[in-house]
Scaffold this motif. Structure first.
Motif, PDB file in Angstrom:
ATOM      1  N   UNK A 143      -8.030   0.588   1.724  1.00 51.45           N
ATOM      2  CA  UNK A 143      -6.750   1.308   1.770  1.00 51.45           C
ATOM      3  C   UNK A 143      -5.870   0.960   0.574  1.00 51.45           C
ATOM      4  N   UNK A 144      -5.869  -0.314   0.204  1.00 53.20           N
ATOM      5  CA  UNK A 144      -5.058  -0.739  -0.945  1.00 53.20           C
ATOM      6  C   UNK A 144      -5.566  -0.102  -2.230  1.00 53.20           C
ATOM      7  N   UNK A 145      -6.883  -0.103  -2.412  1.00 54.11           N
ATOM      8  CA  UNK A 145      -7.474   0.505  -3.616  1.00 54.11           C
ATOM      9  C   UNK A 145      -7.187   2.003  -3.645  1.00 54.11           C
ATOM     10  N   UNK A 146      -7.418   2.689  -2.514  1.00 50.31           N
ATOM     11  CA  UNK A 146      -7.185   4.131  -2.467  1.00 50.31           C
ATOM     12  C   UNK A 146      -5.706   4.462  -2.679  1.00 50.31           C
ATOM     13  N   UNK A 147      -4.833   3.713  -2.043  1.00 51.46           N
ATOM     14  CA  UNK A 147      -3.399   3.949  -2.194  1.00 51.46           C
ATOM     15  C   UNK A 147      -2.971   3.756  -3.640  1.00 51.46           C
ATOM     16  N   UNK A 148      -3.443   2.676  -4.245  1.00 55.25           N
ATOM     17  CA  UNK A 148      -3.112   2.411  -5.648  1.00 55.25           C
ATOM     18  C   UNK A 148      -3.605   3.546  -6.534  1.00 55.25           C
ATOM     19  N   UNK A 149      -4.838   3.985  -6.297  1.00 52.72           N
ATOM     20  CA  UNK A 149      -5.427   5.070  -7.094  1.00 52.72           C
ATOM     21  C   UNK A 149      -4.580   6.342  -6.973  1.00 52.72           C
TER      22      UNK A 149
END
Length: 69
Positions: A26-32
């Motif tokens: 979720x953190x990676x996707x949100x950041x992206x």
């Protein structure tokens, strides 16, 4: 049929690891998405890693509580 204490602890530890992976994803996707579309467009996505972290904390709390008893 009741599960023994060791099996329950193993299941809870596995669930904790799952939620850590969900937090990371979720953190990676949100950041992206924020980097791609901008903060104003995607700021609502910040709640997803927070929800996953809450579930992780919930699982960890109950595992620790079960280990004490």
């Amino acid at each position: 049929m009741a599960m023994d204490q060791e099996t329950l602890l193993k299941i809870n530890k596995t669930a904790e690891k799952f939620w850590l992976l969900v937090i990371a994803a979720c953190t990676i996707a949100t950041t992206w998405f924020i980097l791609e579309d901008g903060w104003e467009e995607r700021k609502q996505l910040v709640v997803l890693p927070l929800i996953a972290a809450a579930w992780y904390a919930f699982r960890r709390y109950f595992r620790k509580k079960m280990e004490r008893h």
